[in-house]
Design an enzyme around this catalytic site. Structure first.
Site, PDB file in Angstrom:
ATOM      1  CG  HIS A  67       6.578 -60.091  15.438  1.00 55.93           C
ATOM      2  ND1 HIS A  67       6.155 -61.282  14.918  1.00 55.93           N
ATOM      3  CD2 HIS A  67       5.489 -59.295  15.470  1.00 55.93           C
ATOM      4  CE1 HIS A  67       4.868 -61.208  14.628  1.00 55.93           C
ATOM      5  NE2 HIS A  67       4.443 -60.023  14.953  1.00 55.93           N
TER       6      HIS A  67
ATOM      7  CD  GLU B  37      -3.148 -54.689  11.955  1.00 55.59           C
ATOM      8  OE1 GLU B  37      -2.780 -54.920  10.817  1.00 55.59           O
ATOM      9  OE2 GLU B  37      -3.382 -55.597  12.786  1.00 55.59           O
TER      10      GLU B  37
ATOM     11  CD  GLU C 192      -2.580 -56.767   7.893  1.00 55.13           C
ATOM     12  OE1 GLU C 192      -1.478 -57.269   8.146  1.00 55.13           O
ATOM     13  OE2 GLU C 192      -3.511 -56.748   8.723  1.00 55.13           O
TER      14      GLU C 192
END
Lengths: 700, 700
Positions: B412, B501, B507
């Site tokens: 990440h 995304e 989320e």
């Protein structure tokens, strides 16, 4: 190192009441006196005296911060502190081999009434001036913050004679104007900016630092900054009626000045003062306000003279690019040469041969790498890479050829100001230098900056330049940056940062209007206060050198020689073409002989805008070299030889303007005289109009 | 590959006179007809028909360029060209294993009368729509140039039903509004932007693409772009009275849109059209308008499901950062932990264990590296490095532990939108991934972009994202980008670009207002038209999951399962915490079983804003998986099983909303039924309000 805290004084001051505080705190070292106060609105101020001369009147201090966090008024003095410091240190490279750093320090601890946030203002008082800066300690109420304005003022006591260039966030390659401060303004700027490719003037009543002034009483005053790190460069707004100067920081595209995280301190604001011009040139206050070298091993950092493939392109007789358009390829996909590319293997070998035969350590080659077709006025991001040579430039062959002749190749990385592109490739670029034995690099930032909206002088670029210096250090590479902000003495902390351009160099004779005849008598009092300049002196062919045959230097050949001494730099170019040196080998001997790193320096005579004569002692030798230059007036400079060793004899060679020569007449003519000198000898140098003299004094 | 030039037609057209040219050039493929014209002012236009329905009326084409080089009027048609193309290709990863790329191409060669400069407009007509782009050939009069505006229009024939989010240069994480085009405007925007950290809306009557519309006649129209390279993303200004849409490109800080060098071509502008909603979902026109894969060896590119250390922080129950402030160190210089850091070795091992035991290939860990204390709202440049773990995260130990369990660690790299900082370190970051065996990376761009003044959707960032994808490919790393511009099918050309995304994900139930109940029925018609989305489905604990206990999903658990089929992505997260899966292992079996790469896809039923049901055949298998979701209405979906092999039997598991369950009642309840299916079976799926169903059909 020797720090003495004045605990007694400090305790006393911490106990005093507000009324006493407002009367001011005084710190004195020899003739220089600083007085700090805070007024009843909580605005901090300072003033400076030279003896009895209150040459900086009460001047405001403070910073505007975003989000209602300003530290400009409503401040309470919650404590003070005083100390003194005295040490002597040795620069890696320099004008002298020992520098005394002696000062008294005064700190005002301030608290903002509304927010409770803290800021300290720290002053250092030296024998020849002061420095001060703002410090933000780590604190709960101020973590990330944005400086929107610095309110620092310098309230001058009169309408001084001023040597100035316009405030400009992108350009510093202006000719200086010598005028009364009250005459600073737009007219002079408009006349001068025409030659600049990129410029960004927001305020016609602003000037750049180092700003040199002289009062009617004969006081010399220089204002600049030291240790510019993670903050924008400062220029000064001038109130031409009151002679108040106020800080104006180069902004980002939104007008913000600095994005910061506490703890943080600003650069030092510096004021250097003396009643002798020579003292200004000899001041080490800016260097002293910088931190000691960050590098432990500096053995790889070497001073250097160099020649280079450059002047022919600058004068319009060749090109950096190999082709005429980014994708000029033939049907086989091969680049189509334009036939005017100078950075070709055969031509570079000629420079290597010349350097090797004449005691010149380095050869710089510009235009060796692909991408020049897209440089430097298109504001385009891609273009340069920093490792791919044009087809006519053989990196390995030249590296081996140069090594065989004891010559260092100097890397050239022009970014075209596409800084994002350079940062992406910078490790690749430096690895390439290491792989091929390049020990130094000249970088360039011609054109408008990418990231678009950033300025050469803004915080982002200030950080970029320093990152590049640190990257170079990581690869043991020395660096010379062209088109940076004005230097601020960081060569002390980063001794691989040999030199910068950051001012109007000799090159303006190649493509611009040339330089004013007094230009080189001003630069040491202004631009060079912050650090060495890569001025590219040593032009021997002073007319009929350019494609535009009307061009002509405002200089004699001997003045070009003298610049190697008057313009200190540990990196000096011999800028002319080898063929122009071959016809004047006797004069070139001075360039071969002159060092670029020194044990000692004596200013023989100096007046900004008029003349400079300096003697320097070569590092690790007992040899001295003198350079003397003058403006449009001829003059005689009497040299006091008392710096010579009493018990030694010296063989001197005096390079002087030939009789009848001046910058308008037979400017390339010179006389060379050899003589024996001792400490008792008398030596007078005659300088023609726009002329100079150079002397080598070699111990026998 | 098969290109046939219509030479006869081409020659004929080159000979026609101006009057004929103005009548228009027609290109037809099946029901789709394109007509190109140029009017007497030299303005090019086009219109599009679906059968007899002139659904795009005559619409302007052209570009404004800086420096008086505009190509918007005063153009002469100097030639035309037509050709056709038909090939079938195989994507590396995809919804189907064969894609037919069949189109007719029409090129208009235009010359600008005043400058003599050239521009071509190239159209491709497909069975389900068109694409067109501007091409600038290499030419003497146009080298470097700046696009200041693109004038492309889409003149719609009526006040269509529209699924839209506001035009925004920085943000695309909006909830969709379903309204008449005439109702597009400020009110809806203001209501929605409050949740966004960064947004940049300059025009309240603008919308983002892919823009999905439905006419009163039942025609489905989708407008977007394909192959966005070296150019800003396009949003559309809406004239709510005339239903004219016009291109609005994300600008740089000076309002310029693109800095270019000829030869250059713009992205394709795409219009997809059908009278069946399912055809829109099945369209491959955007993929077909992208270039074939640039990579020869793609064997290292693998589809993947993953779990990750993430949801706990998103829901406010933990932190990415290890400390609470950038320099939170104790007197020994050690970081002071805040006690809430999730990316610690023990916790990550728990995820590795879970993944290994449940057929999940990867484990993502956010918050493992230093720098999170400075992220992501400070607009500060430094902070993150991408190789230094926090003290409680042992990179090597976890790498070895995961490898021993057959699990891939996923890197990440959150940049905090300090893109210059990331670019400086990107090689270091990818070398680290290679060194520790990371085969994929999730990148993030939260916050305002540095270079300051650039937008997420501008040319500079478009180039950055693609550079990062290419850099990843160079290191054989797959990539999933969060907070990029909307994708445009570039996964065909760069198959390591697994997902993005670029829209409002699951989320928002963690920290925002959640998503509208029909959100997932709109996304495949809008955002997903450009490429796969990392939506992070699979939340099982649908209330009382967040620090804010009032939060609740507008979904049943079965709808979360169905999303793995309805939302195509070769990279799919099982986003919930392992402990929430452990209590529903029977339901998790669907997530374990469902593939993320497919040989075939059938849209069973679809209507944007209402419902989607899709069946897909797992890559290299004879197994089918069905996902069906609905909006606020319950409904029954009858599944036509004719896609099953006639001669085979299949074991099916049907995961359905339990009786009495809907998104407001017992939303986590489900029923699991097993049965044998053949092609003759009948299957009806009952979807509760806000519910869904998932089916696995495994060949026996």
């Amino acid at each position: 190192m020797n720090i003495k805290k004045y605990f007694g004084l400090s305790l006393l001051l911490l106990l005093i009441n507000t009324a006493m505080a407002q009367s001011g705190y005084t710190t004195i070292l020899q003739k220089v006196k600083l007085v700090f106060s805070i007024d009843d609105k909580g605005v901090p101020t300072y003033q400076v005296f030279y003896g009895a001369d209150n040459f900086i009147k009460s001047s405001r201090l403070g910073l505007k911060l975003a989000d209602n966090k300003s530290m400009d008024a409503g401040l309470t003095l919650i404590g003070v502190d005083s100390s003194s410091f005295d040490e002597t240190w040795t620069p890696v490279l320099g004008e002298v081999n020992k520098i005394r750093n002696r000062y008294k320090q005064f700190t005002a601890y301030l608290k903002h009434n509304a927010t409770g946030n803290l800021v300290n203002i720290v002053f250092r008082v030296f024998e020849d001036g002061i420095g001060f800066r703002y410090e933000f300690p780590k604190q709960a109420g101020l973590k990330y913050f944005v400086v929107t304005d610095e309110l620092t003022q310098f309230n001058l006591a009169g309408d001084h004679k001023t040597f100035w260039i316009p405030g400009d966030y992108d350009a510093n390659e202006y000719a200086y104007t010598e005028s009364k401060m009250s005459q600073i303004g737009k007219a002079s700027y408009l006349e001068k900016k025409a030659e600049l490719g990129v410029y960004q003037v927001k305020d016609f009543a602003s000037v750049q630092t180092p700003l040199m002034m002289k009062s009617d009483k004969g006081l010399y005053i220089n204002i600049h900054e030291a240790a510019l790190i993670d903050y924008p460069a400062m220029q000064l707004h001038v109130d031409t009626k009151t002679f108040q100067l106020s800080a104006d920081l180069a902004p980002d595209v939104f007008g913000n000045k600095a994005h910061l995280l506490a703890p943080f301190h600003t650069p030092w604001r510096t004021i250097i003062v003396s009643d002798k011009a020579a003292d200004i040139l000899m001041s080490k206050t800016i260097l002293n306000l910088n931190e000691p070298s960050k590098m432990i091993n500096t053995s790889w950092i070497k001073p250097m003279k160099f020649v280079g493939v450059w002047w022919k392109m600058q004068t319009g007789n060749g090109t950096w690019s190999y082709t005429d358009y980014p994708d000029s390829t033939d049907t086989n996909g091969k680049l189509i040469p334009n036939g005017r590319h100078c950075a070709n293997t055969a031509n570079v070998k000629r420079y290597i041969d010349f350097a090797s035969a004449n005691g010149i350590q380095g050869v710089l080659v510009e235009g060796w790498n692909t991408g020049w077709e897209s440089c430097c006025s298109n504001w385009t991001e891609d273009g340069f890479d920093f490792v791919t040579p044009y087809p006519d430039f053989n990196v390995r062959e030249l590296h081996e050829y140069a090594a065989g002749k004891g010559v260092q190749m100097i890397m050239h990385n022009e970014t075209g100001s596409s800084v994002t592109n350079y940062e992406r490739q910078i490790d690749t670029a430096f690895k390439f230098m290491n792989a091929f034995g390049y020990t130094s690099v000249k970088t360039g930032y011609v054109g408008k900056i990418i990231p678009r909206g950033e300025y050469h002088d803004g915080q982002w670029m200030v950080n970029h330049y320093l990152r590049t210096v640190e990257k170079a250090a990581q690869y043991n590479v020395m660096i010379d940056i062209h088109e940076p902000m004005r230097p601020t003495g960081l060569q002390r902390t980063y001794p691989n940062w040999l030199a910068n351009e950051a001012a109007r160099g000799n090159e303006y004779y190649a493509f611009g209007k040339g330089n004013p005849i007094d230009h080189e008598t001003i630069l040491p009092f202004t631009r060079l206060m912050g650090g060495p300049m890569d001025y590219t002196p040593g032009i021997f062919k002073l007319n009929h050198y350019a494609a535009d045959t009307t061009r002509k230097f405002r200089s004699t050949l001997c003045k070009q020689l003298a610049l190697y001494v008057t313009m200190y730099s540990p990196l000096q170019m011999a800028a002319d073409l080898p063929e122009n040196y071959e016809t004047h080998k006797d004069a070139f001997k001075f360039i071969s002989d002159v060092p670029v790193d020194w044990d000692d320096t004596k200013v023989i005579a100096a007046e900004p805008g008029d003349y400079i004569a300096i003697a320097r002692k070569g590092k690790g030798t007992n040899n001295w070299f003198i350079g003397a230059i003058t403006d449009e007036n001829n003059r005689d400079i009497k040299v006091d030889l008392s710096f010579l060793d009493k018990n030694k004899k010296y063989a001197a060679i005096i390079y002087a303007d030939a009789p009848g020569t001046d910058w308008q007449h037979d400017q390339e003519k010179y006389s060379i005289n050899k003589m024996i000198l001792t400490v008792k000898s008398t030596l007078t140098l005659h300088l023609a109009k726009g002329g100079g003299a150079a002397v080598s004094i070699i111990q026998l």
